[in-house]
Design a protein around this motif. Sequence first.
Motif, PDB file in Angstrom:
ATOM      1  N   THR A 185      -4.038  -2.551  -6.667  1.00 31.42           N
ATOM      2  CA  THR A 185      -3.442  -0.827  -6.970  1.00 31.42           C
ATOM      3  C   THR A 185      -5.186   0.002  -6.539  1.00 31.42           C
ATOM      4  OG1 THR A 185      -3.808   1.059  -8.792  1.00 31.42           O
ATOM      5  CG2 THR A 185      -5.944  -1.210  -9.110  1.00 31.42           C
ATOM      6  N   GLY A 236       1.103  -1.115  -6.157  1.00 33.28           N
ATOM      7  CA  GLY A 236       1.660  -0.471  -7.009  1.00 33.28           C
ATOM      8  C   GLY A 236       2.143   1.056  -6.373  1.00 33.28           C
ATOM      9  N   ASP A 237       1.067   1.312  -5.007  1.00 29.72           N
ATOM     10  CA  ASP A 237       1.514   2.956  -4.339  1.00 29.72           C
ATOM     11  C   ASP A 237       1.261   3.334  -3.478  1.00 29.72           C
ATOM     12  OD1 ASP A 237      -0.914   3.372  -6.302  1.00 29.72           O
ATOM     13  OD2 ASP A 237      -0.901   5.149  -6.097  1.00 29.72           O
ATOM     14  N   ASP A 238       0.730   3.555  -2.194  1.00 27.97           N
ATOM     15  CA  ASP A 238      -0.265   4.030  -1.408  1.00 27.97           C
ATOM     16  C   ASP A 238       0.130   5.726  -0.769  1.00 27.97           C
ATOM     17  OD1 ASP A 238      -2.489   3.738   0.146  1.00 27.97           O
ATOM     18  OD2 ASP A 238      -1.905   1.274   0.719  1.00 27.97           O
ATOM     19  N   HIS A 251      -1.487   8.976 -15.293  1.00 25.00           N
ATOM     20  CA  HIS A 251      -1.107   8.801 -14.348  1.00 25.00           C
ATOM     21  C   HIS A 251      -1.106   7.449 -14.098  1.00 25.00           C
ATOM     22  CE1 HIS A 251      -4.080   9.393 -11.197  1.00 25.00           C
ATOM     23  NE2 HIS A 251      -3.396   9.183 -10.081  1.00 25.00           N
ATOM     24  N   ALA A 304       0.207   4.440 -11.086  1.00 25.24           N
ATOM     25  CA  ALA A 304       0.469   4.278  -9.112  1.00 25.24           C
ATOM     26  C   ALA A 304       0.302   5.667  -9.267  1.00 25.24           C
ATOM     27  CB  ALA A 304       1.579   3.935  -9.766  1.00 25.24           C
ATOM     28  N   SER A 305       1.272   6.322  -8.553  1.00 22.89           N
ATOM     29  CA  SER A 305       1.833   7.144  -8.336  1.00 22.89           C
ATOM     30  C   SER A 305       3.219   8.354  -9.055  1.00 22.89           C
ATOM     31  CB  SER A 305       2.153   8.018  -6.806  1.00 22.89           C
ATOM     32  OG  SER A 305       0.419   7.889  -5.653  1.00 22.89           O
ATOM     33  N   THR A 362      11.759   1.902  -6.160  1.00 20.13           N
ATOM     34  CA  THR A 362      10.432   2.042  -5.233  1.00 20.13           C
ATOM     35  C   THR A 362      11.133   3.547  -4.825  1.00 20.13           C
ATOM     36  OG1 THR A 362      10.987   1.619  -2.742  1.00 20.13           O
ATOM     37  CG2 THR A 362       9.854   0.080  -3.898  1.00 20.13           C
ATOM     38  N   SER A 379       2.709  15.361  -4.406  1.00 25.51           N
ATOM     39  CA  SER A 379       2.240  15.379  -5.615  1.00 25.51           C
ATOM     40  C   SER A 379       0.773  16.464  -6.193  1.00 25.51           C
ATOM     41  CB  SER A 379       1.429  13.783  -5.240  1.00 25.51           C
ATOM     42  OG  SER A 379      -0.005  13.308  -5.237  1.00 25.51           O
ATOM     43  N   ARG A 436       3.057   9.974  -0.496  1.00 30.93           N
ATOM     44  CA  ARG A 436       2.914   9.026  -1.433  1.00 30.93           C
ATOM     45  C   ARG A 436       4.474   7.829  -1.847  1.00 30.93           C
ATOM     46  NH1 ARG A 436      -1.969   9.084  -5.056  1.00 30.93           N
ATOM     47  NH2 ARG A 436      -3.167  11.251  -4.452  1.00 30.93           N
ATOM     48  N   SER A 453       5.617   4.326  -3.961  1.00 30.60           N
ATOM     49  CA  SER A 453       5.410   4.523  -5.418  1.00 30.60           C
ATOM     50  C   SER A 453       6.053   3.303  -6.047  1.00 30.60           C
ATOM     51  CB  SER A 453       5.102   5.285  -6.580  1.00 30.60           C
ATOM     52  OG  SER A 453       5.105   4.407  -7.676  1.00 30.60           O
TER      53      SER A 453
END
Length: 256
Positions: free
Chosen positions: A43, A74-76, A154, A156-157, A172, A178, A185, A187
């Motif tokens: 994360t 998990g997300d970016d 929240h 991840a995203s 995914t 967001s 993003r 996620s």
Amino acid sequence: MTNERRVLVHSDKNALSGSVAARFLTKTVDILEESAEAHIVLTGGSVGIAVLAAINSSSARDTVDWSRVHFWWGDDRWLPEGDAERNDRQAADALLDHIAVPGENVHPFATSDSGLDLDTAALAYAEELAEHAEDGASLPRFDITFLGVGPDGHIASLFPDQPGIRVTETTTIPVRNSPKPPPERLSLTRPAINSSERIWLVLAGADKASALGLALAGASYTDVPAAGAKGRKRTVFFVDQEAAAEVPESLIAPSY
């Protein structure tokens, strides 16, 4: 399968990050004694990156055979490669650039300058996950998934009352609009996260106390996404004293 949920309280952010780092190193060594490889989901956020920095500075860092560890996210954020706000860049600076992990074992989400659009990038990550899964599954066996928790709950995203938290048919998703910048993003979905053997939520600060209290009190995961994070074997909330202000005493574990 125990499916335990525990809360471990630490005096402050530094004690928290150091403790989680030590536990991670010990657990990863144990996992690699039983399995050919380990799959870890990382994360971002200040506490998540502080944990990675603490792993890097630990004297036990190189007790792990990093050549057998795979790292996922998990997300970016949908930003260009190398952008300082991307989780993968921060993780590389804090830990990954300092350990002997093969490049092919590091699996970041695509960047905004990769030539892919957001939807295609989400599909590409799902395909990469499936390529490392066993027996036709859609995901590798995630041994440990790290999650941060926002003041709004929240993970991840996956944000409260947004479409992404309700998605169940894919691993995914692309995220648009967001409530936290940047608006675009990528996620993992909640089912993908919950496929993990162990979920470790790491959070600090008084601004997280309400979200944590609601998550542990049984709030709906669509309202408080952290409430819906449940590892297959164990779910642990690693928190500091400030974040623990609204946690019921019965859920606070003296040891792990």
